[in-house]
Scaffold this active site. Structure first.
Site, PDB file in Angstrom:
ATOM      1  CG  HIS A  10      -1.811   1.120   1.398  1.00 45.66           C
ATOM      2  ND1 HIS A  10      -1.728   1.993   2.457  1.00 45.66           N
ATOM      3  CD2 HIS A  10      -2.834   1.552   0.633  1.00 45.66           C
ATOM      4  CE1 HIS A  10      -2.665   2.911   2.349  1.00 45.66           C
ATOM      5  NE2 HIS A  10      -3.349   2.676   1.249  1.00 45.66           N
ATOM      6  NE  ARG A  11      -1.820   5.855   1.042  1.00 41.05           N
ATOM      7  CZ  ARG A  11      -2.367   6.541   2.032  1.00 41.05           C
ATOM      8  NH1 ARG A  11      -1.591   7.262   2.836  1.00 41.05           N
ATOM      9  NH2 ARG A  11      -3.675   6.519   2.241  1.00 41.05           N
ATOM     10  CD  GLU A  37      -3.008   2.376  -3.105  1.00 37.04           C
ATOM     11  OE1 GLU A  37      -3.936   3.198  -3.253  1.00 37.04           O
ATOM     12  OE2 GLU A  37      -2.023   2.590  -2.366  1.00 37.04           O
ATOM     13  CG  ASP A  39      -2.844   7.100  -3.522  1.00 41.68           C
ATOM     14  OD1 ASP A  39      -3.976   6.614  -3.409  1.00 41.68           O
ATOM     15  OD2 ASP A  39      -1.893   6.832  -2.750  1.00 41.68           O
ATOM     16  CG  HIS A  52      -3.204   9.402  -0.015  1.00 41.44           C
ATOM     17  ND1 HIS A  52      -3.795  10.199   0.948  1.00 41.44           N
ATOM     18  CD2 HIS A  52      -4.067   8.379  -0.242  1.00 41.44           C
ATOM     19  CE1 HIS A  52      -4.950   9.669   1.299  1.00 41.44           C
ATOM     20  NE2 HIS A  52      -5.146   8.566   0.598  1.00 41.44           N
ATOM     21  CD  GLU A 114      -7.399   5.890  -4.029  1.00 36.93           C
ATOM     22  OE1 GLU A 114      -8.220   6.717  -3.574  1.00 36.93           O
ATOM     23  OE2 GLU A 114      -6.680   5.164  -3.313  1.00 36.93           O
ATOM     24  CE  LYS A 116      -6.457  10.421  -2.985  1.00 37.93           C
ATOM     25  NZ  LYS A 116      -7.145   9.797  -1.820  1.00 37.93           N
ATOM     26  CG  ASP A 233       0.337   0.769   5.580  1.00 40.01           C
ATOM     27  OD1 ASP A 233       0.032   1.074   4.415  1.00 40.01           O
ATOM     28  OD2 ASP A 233      -0.317   1.137   6.578  1.00 40.01           O
TER      29      ASP A 233
END
Length: 268
Positions: A10-11, A37, A39, A52, A114, A116, A233
């Site tokens: 995640h990120r 992942e 953003d 993000h 993602e 945003k 994470d």
């Protein structure tokens, strides 16, 4: 029960490195996760950047909205020291940089992008991202997700088959219908995945990609529930036997138990 789950960082490896930076992505790749992942938003001059928050205050040494800066201006900000001074040389990357890194490493990682655009409308964001994916020939390695249903509907109108994921929070009664109407899967939290609606979604052929799971007990519940993807994470916290995409254990190699990893984490 699905004993093998795809694990997405995640990120990037954001539990140990500054989120949405190239070092976080590279360290996640080294963990041999199935995907990362990230953003994306647009700068004042239309560059696709990876960040993000709509404002840069939390994750850089600057202040203001992403859309207020040109990319050359954004590039000057320190995107790492907020996490640790060791990462002061990290900057806000572009999506082009991420794709070039994937080409350079010849990685087969899936990238969950993602969009945003649920709080700020970015004209042509969908078109720009799809064009870049096409330029790098990465259609088979990308998932586009958003909390913005209209944005995903637009993606589907522009591209008939690229994988998409409808993001939402909590136990939503209409998520299944909305996702199916645009050919999307579900990006949900654990409460939905473990609910009767989560079970129904799987029965109707929808994949559940669950965010953001950092504890083994939660992971095991989702494994029992046969979800497709878990986003975390801390990809280092989960054993190679728990998910796809991780390196195989070498003969004689011993993996740390979760308790041992937790103890180690406290000292790192």
């Amino acid at each position: 029960m699905n004993s093998s789950i795809d694990l997405y960082a995640h990120r990037g490896f954001s539990g140990r490195y500054p989120e949405n930076t190239m070092i976080a992505f590279e360290e996640a790749r080294k963990m041999q996760v199935a995907g990362i992942e990230l953003d994306v938003q647009l700068t004042k001059d239309g560059e696709i950047v990876v960040i993000h928050d709509e404002r840069i205050d939390r994750t850089t040494n600057g202040m203001g909205y992403v859309q207020e800066f040109s990319y050359k201006q954004l590039r000057l900000f320190d995107a790492g020291s907020w996490y640790d001074s060791r990462f002061s040389k990290q900057s806000i990357p572009t999506l082009v940089e991420v794709f070039e890194w994937m080409m350079d490493k010849k990685t087969k990682l899936t990238v969950n992008i993602e969009l945003k655009n649920d709080r700020i409308y970015y004209p042509k964001l969908e078109e720009k991202v799809l064009r870049l994916i096409d330029e790098f020939d990465l259609e088979d390695q990308v998932i586009l997700s958003s909390f913005n249903y209209d944005s995903l509907a637009k993606v589907r109108s522009l591209h008939s088959y690229i994988p998409t994921g409808l993001l939402f929070e909590g136990v939503s009664e209409d998520a299944i219908g909305k996702a199916k109407s645009i050919g999307a899967h579900l990006h949900c939290d654990m409460s939905f995945a473990l609910s009767s609606y989560g079970k129904k979604a799987k029965q109707e052929g929808l994949d559940l990609r669950v965010y953001t799971i950092n504890e083994m007990n939660d992971f095991l519940k989702l494994q029992q529930a046969s979800v497709k993807v878990v986003m975390t994470d801390y990809p280092n916290r989960f054993s190679s036997t728990m998910f796809k995409g991780r390196r195989r254990k070498k003969p004689g190699q011993k993996y740390l138990t979760h308790s041992e990893k937790r103890a180690l984490d406290q000292h790192v």
